[in-house]
Design an enzyme around this catalytic site. Structure first.
Site, PDB file in Angstrom:
ATOM      1  N   ASP A 105       1.708   0.984  -8.602  1.00 23.32           N
ATOM      2  CA  ASP A 105       0.342   0.297  -9.241  1.00 23.32           C
ATOM      3  C   ASP A 105       0.572   0.002 -10.548  1.00 23.32           C
ATOM      4  OD1 ASP A 105      -0.677   0.881  -6.530  1.00 23.32           O
ATOM      5  OD2 ASP A 105      -1.323   2.745  -7.130  1.00 23.32           O
ATOM      6  N   VAL A 112       5.343   4.073   0.027  1.00 21.05           N
ATOM      7  CA  VAL A 112       5.947   3.630  -1.488  1.00 21.05           C
ATOM      8  C   VAL A 112       7.300   3.135  -1.115  1.00 21.05           C
ATOM      9  CG1 VAL A 112       7.052   4.467  -3.513  1.00 21.05           C
ATOM     10  CG2 VAL A 112       4.767   5.418  -2.621  1.00 21.05           C
ATOM     11  N   ASN A 162       0.039  -6.730  -4.206  1.00 19.26           N
ATOM     12  CA  ASN A 162      -0.681  -5.597  -3.453  1.00 19.26           C
ATOM     13  C   ASN A 162      -1.823  -5.589  -3.965  1.00 19.26           C
ATOM     14  OD1 ASN A 162      -1.090  -3.049  -2.187  1.00 19.26           O
ATOM     15  ND2 ASN A 162      -0.992  -2.274  -4.219  1.00 19.26           N
ATOM     16  N   HIS A 212      -5.113  -2.974  -4.876  1.00 20.83           N
ATOM     17  CA  HIS A 212      -5.318  -1.517  -5.061  1.00 20.83           C
ATOM     18  C   HIS A 212      -6.731  -1.379  -5.268  1.00 20.83           C
ATOM     19  CE1 HIS A 212      -4.583   2.529  -6.425  1.00 20.83           C
ATOM     20  NE2 HIS A 212      -5.335   2.332  -7.569  1.00 20.83           N
ATOM     21  N   ARG A 252      13.993   6.166   3.814  1.00 21.54           N
ATOM     22  CA  ARG A 252      13.636   4.750   3.029  1.00 21.54           C
ATOM     23  C   ARG A 252      14.229   3.887   3.304  1.00 21.54           C
ATOM     24  NH1 ARG A 252       8.201   6.052   0.939  1.00 21.54           N
ATOM     25  NH2 ARG A 252       8.277   8.181   0.417  1.00 21.54           N
ATOM     26  N   SER A 284      -8.014  -4.410  -7.764  1.00 19.91           N
ATOM     27  CA  SER A 284      -7.316  -5.025  -8.546  1.00 19.91           C
ATOM     28  C   SER A 284      -5.986  -5.670  -7.521  1.00 19.91           C
ATOM     29  CB  SER A 284      -6.420  -4.572  -9.490  1.00 19.91           C
ATOM     30  OG  SER A 284      -7.048  -3.655 -10.477  1.00 19.91           O
ATOM     31  N   ASN A 323      -8.459  -5.983   4.957  1.00 25.82           N
ATOM     32  CA  ASN A 323      -7.820  -7.149   3.769  1.00 25.82           C
ATOM     33  C   ASN A 323      -6.978  -7.969   4.434  1.00 25.82           C
ATOM     34  OD1 ASN A 323      -8.549  -6.482   0.964  1.00 25.82           O
ATOM     35  ND2 ASN A 323      -8.349  -4.493   1.754  1.00 25.82           N
TER      36      ASN A 323
HETATM   37  C1  GAR Z   1      -8.091  -0.749   1.009  1.00 31.35           C
HETATM   38  O1  GAR Z   1      -9.206  -0.393   0.387  1.00 31.35           O
HETATM   39  C2  GAR Z   1      -6.968  -1.049  -0.116  1.00 31.35           C
HETATM   40  O2  GAR Z   1      -7.178  -1.344  -1.298  1.00 31.35           O
HETATM   41  C3  GAR Z   1      -6.168   0.275  -0.059  1.00 31.35           C
HETATM   42  O3  GAR Z   1      -6.492   0.889   1.278  1.00 31.35           O
HETATM   43  C4  GAR Z   1      -7.375  -0.034   1.698  1.00 31.35           C
HETATM   44  C5  GAR Z   1      -7.044  -0.681   3.201  1.00 31.35           C
HETATM   45  O4  GAR Z   1      -8.062  -1.018   3.925  1.00 31.35           O
HETATM   46  N1  GAR Z   1      -4.998   0.245  -0.511  1.00 31.35           N
HETATM   47  C6  GAR Z   1      -4.436   1.257  -1.080  1.00 31.35           C
HETATM   48  O5  GAR Z   1      -4.937   2.391  -1.330  1.00 31.35           O
HETATM   49  C7  GAR Z   1      -2.987   0.866  -1.288  1.00 31.35           C
HETATM   50  N2  GAR Z   1      -2.472   2.227  -2.420  1.00 31.35           N
HETATM   51  P1  GAR Z   1      -7.845  -2.162   4.962  1.00 31.35           P
HETATM   52  O6  GAR Z   1      -6.677  -1.651   6.058  1.00 31.35           O
HETATM   53  O7  GAR Z   1      -9.104  -2.103   5.634  1.00 31.35           O
HETATM   54  O8  GAR Z   1      -7.346  -3.460   4.374  1.00 31.35           O
END
Ligand code: GAR
Length: 212
Positions: free
Chosen positions: A147, A94, A109, A111, A67, A138, A16
């Site tokens: 989320d 988180v 973000n 999701h 954190r 989303s 992403n």
């Molecule tokens: C993606 O599918 C993203 O939507 C998800 O992790 C993946 C990352 O892929 N994010 C979550 O689950 C956030 N809670 P990427 O590193 O190839 O972008």
């Protein structure tokens, strides 16, 4: 047009992030990537970001007592790059309410589900178990509750009868790469996203939409 100074936070492969960095290279895109940060120094996404010319940093959350200390260092990095907008892209930590409130309205973000359905982890497995016909992803504003922030845009894909979590995740991921740059551009330019479009991605239709 002034471009918003964008930081992208990642934890892993960064596909992403690549879609956002590539969008930022297109004419007139309203965001300029000033920093890519990973909380995992070994994240594959860091070298992909560097290959695309983005400044990269790693801040290993395991090196901090908690954190708050981790986020203090993250804030220091973000401030030293004069960050104006943060996009979480597969960032799997988180964030505390205090961090989220500091960046309220400037922290988004992606999701992998059609929120409010399936917040949290294992979204593709849960979508298949629930027997949904349509699944997707989303982009949303980040609020302290995980989320739960206002949705900026969604991308929907059809679930195939023979899907497993991997095939469904791959179809959703292609949709993520279409959706995230569109949502980022809207937030960076301060414009309300108006989106109602079907795109054919590798032969599978993706329906991009924004809440009315
Ligand atoms: C993606 O599918 C993203 O939507 C998800 O992790 C993946 C990352 O892929 N994010 C979550 O689950 C956030 N809670 P990427 O590193 O190839 O972008």
């Amino acid at each position: 047009m002034t471009r918003k100074r964008l930081a992208i936070l990642i934890s892993g492969r960064g596909s992403n992030m690549v879609s956002l960095l590539e969008a930022c290279r297109t004419d007139g895109f309203p965001a300029d990537p000033v920093l890519v940060v990973s909380n995992r120094p070994e994240a594959e996404g860091l070298s992909r970001a560097a290959a695309l010319g983005a400044p990269t940093r790693a801040v290993d959350h395991r090196a901090f007592a908690g954190r708050t200390a981790f986020e203090a260092e993250l804030n220091r990095m973000l401030d030293s790059s004069s960050t104006e907008l943060i996009a979480l892209a597969g960032f799997m930590r988180v964030l505390t309410a205090s961090f989220v409130k500091r960046w309220e309205g400037r922290l988004i973000n992606i999701h992998p589900s059609l929120l409010p359905a399936f917040p949290g982890l294992d979204t593709h497995e849960r979508a298949l178990a629930a027997g949904v016909a349509v699944h997707g992803c989303s982009v949303h504003h980040v609020v302290p509750e995980v989320d739960a922030g206002a949705v900026i845009g969604r991308a929907s894909v059809l679930v195939h009868a023979d899907d497993n979590a991997e095939t469904l995740a791959a179809r959703v991921l292609r949709a993520e790469h279409l959706l995230y740059p569109r949502c980022l551009a809207a937030v960076a330019s301060g414009e309300r996203l108006s989106l109602n479009e079907i795109v054919a991605a590798s032969g599978d239709p993706v329906f991009l939409s924004a809440p009315a």
